[in-house]
Design a protein around this motif. Structure first.
Motif, PDB file in Angstrom:
ATOM      1  N   VAL A   6      33.871 -90.872  85.411  1.00  0.00           N
ATOM      2  CA  VAL A   6      35.257 -90.998  84.944  1.00  0.00           C
ATOM      3  C   VAL A   6      35.372 -92.143  83.944  1.00  0.00           C
ATOM      4  CG1 VAL A   6      37.615 -91.569  85.625  1.00  0.00           C
ATOM      5  CG2 VAL A   6      36.272 -89.973  87.010  1.00  0.00           C
ATOM      6  N   VAL A   7      34.763 -93.272  84.290  1.00  0.00           N
ATOM      7  CA  VAL A   7      34.775 -94.417  83.381  1.00  0.00           C
ATOM      8  C   VAL A   7      34.074 -94.058  82.072  1.00  0.00           C
ATOM      9  CG1 VAL A   7      33.918 -96.770  83.012  1.00  0.00           C
ATOM     10  CG2 VAL A   7      34.931 -96.140  85.205  1.00  0.00           C
ATOM     11  N   ALA A   8      32.950 -93.344  82.169  1.00  0.00           N
ATOM     12  CA  ALA A   8      32.217 -92.941  80.967  1.00  0.00           C
ATOM     13  C   ALA A   8      33.068 -92.039  80.089  1.00  0.00           C
ATOM     14  CB  ALA A   8      30.917 -92.231  81.362  1.00  0.00           C
ATOM     15  N   ALA A   9      33.829 -91.137  80.706  1.00  0.00           N
ATOM     16  CA  ALA A   9      34.686 -90.226  79.936  1.00  0.00           C
ATOM     17  C   ALA A   9      35.789 -90.988  79.208  1.00  0.00           C
ATOM     18  CB  ALA A   9      35.289 -89.170  80.868  1.00  0.00           C
ATOM     19  N   ALA A  83      33.145 -88.333  74.330  1.00  0.00           N
ATOM     20  CA  ALA A  83      33.386 -88.438  75.768  1.00  0.00           C
ATOM     21  C   ALA A  83      32.419 -87.560  76.558  1.00  0.00           C
ATOM     22  CB  ALA A  83      34.830 -88.052  76.090  1.00  0.00           C
ATOM     23  N   VAL A  84      32.208 -86.337  76.105  1.00  0.00           N
ATOM     24  CA  VAL A  84      31.302 -85.421  76.798  1.00  0.00           C
ATOM     25  C   VAL A  84      29.875 -85.962  76.782  1.00  0.00           C
ATOM     26  CG1 VAL A  84      30.227 -83.130  76.686  1.00  0.00           C
ATOM     27  CG2 VAL A  84      32.704 -83.359  76.418  1.00  0.00           C
ATOM     28  N   LEU A  85      29.449 -86.474  75.637  1.00  0.00           N
ATOM     29  CA  LEU A  85      28.099 -87.031  75.537  1.00  0.00           C
ATOM     30  C   LEU A  85      27.943 -88.268  76.421  1.00  0.00           C
ATOM     31  CD1 LEU A  85      27.433 -86.658  71.703  1.00  0.00           C
ATOM     32  CD2 LEU A  85      26.246 -85.460  73.553  1.00  0.00           C
ATOM     33  N   PHE A  86      28.950 -89.123  76.465  1.00  0.00           N
ATOM     34  CA  PHE A  86      28.891 -90.315  77.317  1.00  0.00           C
ATOM     35  C   PHE A  86      28.765 -89.915  78.785  1.00  0.00           C
ATOM     36  CE2 PHE A  86      30.586 -94.303  74.978  1.00  0.00           C
ATOM     37  CZ  PHE A  86      29.804 -94.000  73.882  1.00  0.00           C
ATOM     38  N   VAL A  87      29.525 -88.908  79.195  1.00  0.00           N
ATOM     39  CA  VAL A  87      29.446 -88.438  80.583  1.00  0.00           C
ATOM     40  C   VAL A  87      28.054 -87.870  80.857  1.00  0.00           C
ATOM     41  CG1 VAL A  87      30.282 -86.702  82.215  1.00  0.00           C
ATOM     42  CG2 VAL A  87      31.908 -88.013  80.860  1.00  0.00           C
ATOM     43  N   GLY A  88      27.557 -87.060  79.931  1.00  0.00           N
ATOM     44  CA  GLY A  88      26.241 -86.461  80.116  1.00  0.00           C
ATOM     45  C   GLY A  88      25.138 -87.501  80.194  1.00  0.00           C
ATOM     46  N   LEU A  93      21.067 -90.525  83.207  1.00  0.00           N
ATOM     47  CA  LEU A  93      20.381 -91.772  83.532  1.00  0.00           C
ATOM     48  C   LEU A  93      20.535 -92.135  85.007  1.00  0.00           C
ATOM     49  CD1 LEU A  93      20.993 -94.039  80.411  1.00  0.00           C
ATOM     50  CD2 LEU A  93      19.077 -92.522  80.927  1.00  0.00           C
ATOM     51  N   ALA A  94      21.686 -91.809  85.584  1.00  0.00           N
ATOM     52  CA  ALA A  94      21.854 -92.036  87.024  1.00  0.00           C
ATOM     53  C   ALA A  94      20.891 -91.152  87.799  1.00  0.00           C
ATOM     54  CB  ALA A  94      23.294 -91.749  87.436  1.00  0.00           C
ATOM     55  N   ASP A  95      20.722 -89.916  87.345  1.00  0.00           N
ATOM     56  CA  ASP A  95      19.803 -88.988  88.005  1.00  0.00           C
ATOM     57  C   ASP A  95      18.361 -89.458  87.903  1.00  0.00           C
ATOM     58  OD1 ASP A  95      19.323 -86.361  89.301  1.00  0.00           O
ATOM     59  OD2 ASP A  95      18.287 -85.893  87.428  1.00  0.00           O
ATOM     60  N   LEU A  96      18.020 -90.114  86.785  1.00  0.00           N
ATOM     61  CA  LEU A  96      16.650 -90.619  86.586  1.00  0.00           C
ATOM     62  C   LEU A  96      16.465 -92.031  87.129  1.00  0.00           C
ATOM     63  CD1 LEU A  96      16.064 -89.426  82.899  1.00  0.00           C
ATOM     64  CD2 LEU A  96      15.122 -88.401  84.977  1.00  0.00           C
ATOM     65  N   ASP A  97      17.514 -92.590  87.712  1.00  0.00           N
ATOM     66  CA  ASP A  97      17.484 -93.968  88.200  1.00  0.00           C
ATOM     67  C   ASP A  97      17.166 -94.945  87.068  1.00  0.00           C
ATOM     68  OD1 ASP A  97      17.809 -95.881  90.170  1.00  0.00           O
ATOM     69  OD2 ASP A  97      15.701 -95.873  90.760  1.00  0.00           O
ATOM     70  N   LEU A  98      17.816 -94.706  85.916  1.00  0.00           N
ATOM     71  CA  LEU A  98      17.606 -95.548  84.740  1.00  0.00           C
ATOM     72  C   LEU A  98      18.927 -96.138  84.223  1.00  0.00           C
ATOM     73  CD1 LEU A  98      15.003 -93.421  82.715  1.00  0.00           C
ATOM     74  CD2 LEU A  98      14.605 -95.624  83.821  1.00  0.00           C
ATOM     75  N   LEU A  99      19.845 -96.401  85.132  1.00  0.00           N
ATOM     76  CA  LEU A  99      21.153 -96.898  84.708  1.00  0.00           C
ATOM     77  C   LEU A  99      21.111 -98.213  83.926  1.00  0.00           C
ATOM     78  CD1 LEU A  99      23.645 -96.013  87.589  1.00  0.00           C
ATOM     79  CD2 LEU A  99      23.562 -95.109  85.256  1.00  0.00           C
ATOM     80  N   PRO A 100      20.114 -99.091  84.141  1.00  0.00           N
ATOM     81  CA  PRO A 100      20.076-100.305  83.297  1.00  0.00           C
ATOM     82  C   PRO A 100      19.998 -99.990  81.802  1.00  0.00           C
ATOM     83  CG  PRO A 100      18.684-100.622  85.206  1.00  0.00           C
ATOM     84  CD  PRO A 100      19.115 -99.175  85.236  1.00  0.00           C
ATOM     85  N   ALA A 101      19.482 -98.802  81.458  1.00  0.00           N
ATOM     86  CA  ALA A 101      19.371 -98.427  80.046  1.00  0.00           C
ATOM     87  C   ALA A 101      20.643 -97.782  79.508  1.00  0.00           C
ATOM     88  CB  ALA A 101      18.195 -97.466  79.853  1.00  0.00           C
ATOM     89  N   LEU A 102      21.670 -97.637  80.360  1.00  0.00           N
ATOM     90  CA  LEU A 102      22.885 -96.938  79.938  1.00  0.00           C
ATOM     91  C   LEU A 102      23.565 -97.584  78.732  1.00  0.00           C
ATOM     92  CD1 LEU A 102      24.898 -94.670  80.385  1.00  0.00           C
ATOM     93  CD2 LEU A 102      26.065 -96.092  82.084  1.00  0.00           C
ATOM     94  N   PHE A 108      23.411 -95.917  71.263  1.00  0.00           N
ATOM     95  CA  PHE A 108      22.667 -94.949  70.461  1.00  0.00           C
ATOM     96  C   PHE A 108      23.478 -93.668  70.258  1.00  0.00           C
ATOM     97  CE2 PHE A 108      19.803 -91.272  70.237  1.00  0.00           C
ATOM     98  CZ  PHE A 108      19.069 -91.598  69.113  1.00  0.00           C
ATOM     99  N   THR A 109      24.153 -93.220  71.300  1.00  0.00           N
ATOM    100  CA  THR A 109      24.958 -92.004  71.204  1.00  0.00           C
ATOM    101  C   THR A 109      26.122 -92.185  70.240  1.00  0.00           C
ATOM    102  OG1 THR A 109      24.375 -91.398  73.476  1.00  0.00           O
ATOM    103  CG2 THR A 109      26.312 -90.335  72.521  1.00  0.00           C
ATOM    104  N   ALA A 110      26.831 -93.299  70.373  1.00  0.00           N
ATOM    105  CA  ALA A 110      27.957 -93.566  69.476  1.00  0.00           C
ATOM    106  C   ALA A 110      27.476 -93.679  68.037  1.00  0.00           C
ATOM    107  CB  ALA A 110      28.680 -94.842  69.902  1.00  0.00           C
ATOM    108  N   MET A 111      26.371 -94.396  67.845  1.00  0.00           N
ATOM    109  CA  MET A 111      25.773 -94.496  66.516  1.00  0.00           C
ATOM    110  C   MET A 111      25.420 -93.112  65.986  1.00  0.00           C
ATOM    111  SD  MET A 111      22.018 -95.920  65.470  1.00  0.00           S
ATOM    112  CE  MET A 111      21.370 -94.339  66.064  1.00  0.00           C
ATOM    113  N   GLY A 112      24.857 -92.281  66.858  1.00  0.00           N
ATOM    114  CA  GLY A 112      24.440 -90.945  66.450  1.00  0.00           C
ATOM    115  C   GLY A 112      25.600 -90.076  66.030  1.00  0.00           C
TER     116      GLY A 112
END
Length: 263
Positions: A6-9, A83-88, A93-102, A108-112
């Protein structure tokens, strides 16, 4: 995980609104803060309540509140896409246990998103966006590696950045008509981010850009019935390939290795 998404969206919607300003003003070398948001047709300042991402455009029915000039649907689409990309990205990253890289992946996503739209509009990848992103993403990746106690990730990021930059540099040097040096500069960032996530993600992301570009190029030729047309901007394919690989890179690499080994 739901509160995170929700926060990501919500954060994505807010960032997407700002990206609309970046997309419009950076290519024109305009200030991002002055003047404030205004209608390009009548120059009237946009009211705060009409600046709410997506909702403001819907309330106004896609027209200026003062002169009724049409407001491009691209504005809410950029906000929604971000918003959709941020949620995805947050979910992946949560699924991969890589949240520190969020934070690094969100930057990178916003830049992209901004570079994709600018490249489509003016066929440029502005240094004003690319160069600062090197420093910001590097700092965020170092922080992520420190939090996650994963110094090997930084080595992978360095290898990915150098490898992709060198590869694109050689392509641009020997085939300047097909690759611009703006793509070369972007390649270092793409390689660094993907390398941090893993070599399979890096490899799939690197090849995905060319695969997507070839697919779109062939489709364009078929639609135009083989007539020559304007060359395609490659930056959007680099971004699309990178983001796609974040989600499917390890799976694609695993399937390919199994097929190659006959397993």
């Amino acid at each position: 995980m739901t509160p995170l998404l929700v926060v990501a969206a919500l954060f994505g919607l807010a960032v997407g609104s700002f990206l609309n300003v970046v997309i419009h003003r950076v290519p024109a070398a305009m200030s991002l803060s002055r003047p404030g948001s205004h209608c390009p047709a009548c120059d009237h300042p946009i009211r705060t309540r009409h600046n709410v991402p997506v909702v403001g455009w819907l309330v106004l029915r896609g027209r200026c509140a003062d002169c009724r000039a049409p407001i491009s649907v691209r504005y809410p689409l950029v906000e929604l896409a971000t918003a959709v990309l941020f949620v995805g990205i947050a979910w992946r990253l949560a699924d991969l246990d890589l949240l520190p890289a969020l934070p690094a992946l969100l930057w990178f996503t916003a830049m992209g998103v901004s570079l994709t739209m600018i490249d489509l509009d003016v066929r440029r990848l502005p240094d004003a966006i690319v160069f600062p992103s090197y420093g910001v993403i590097a700092a965020l990746l170092v922080t992520a590696a420190w939090i996650g106690h994963d110094p090997a990730a930084l080595l992978r990021a360095a290898v990915g950045a150098v490898a992709l930059f060198a590869g694109y540099f050689l392509l641009a040097f020997f085939y300047p008509g097909g690759m611009g040096f703006g793509d070369v500069k972007l390649a270092g960032i793409v390689g660094g981010v993907l390398g941090f996530l893993g070599y399979p993600v890096l490899l799939v992301g690197a090849f995905a850009a060319f695969f997507i570009g070839a697919f779109v190029g062939i489709a364009k030729v078929l639609v135009s019935r083989g007539t020559a047309g304007r060359s395609l901007a490659f930056g959007p394919f680099m971004i699309a390939g990178a983001l796609l690989s974040v989600f499917v890179g390890p799976t694609v690499a695993d399937v390919y290795s199994r097929l190659a080994l006959g397993g």
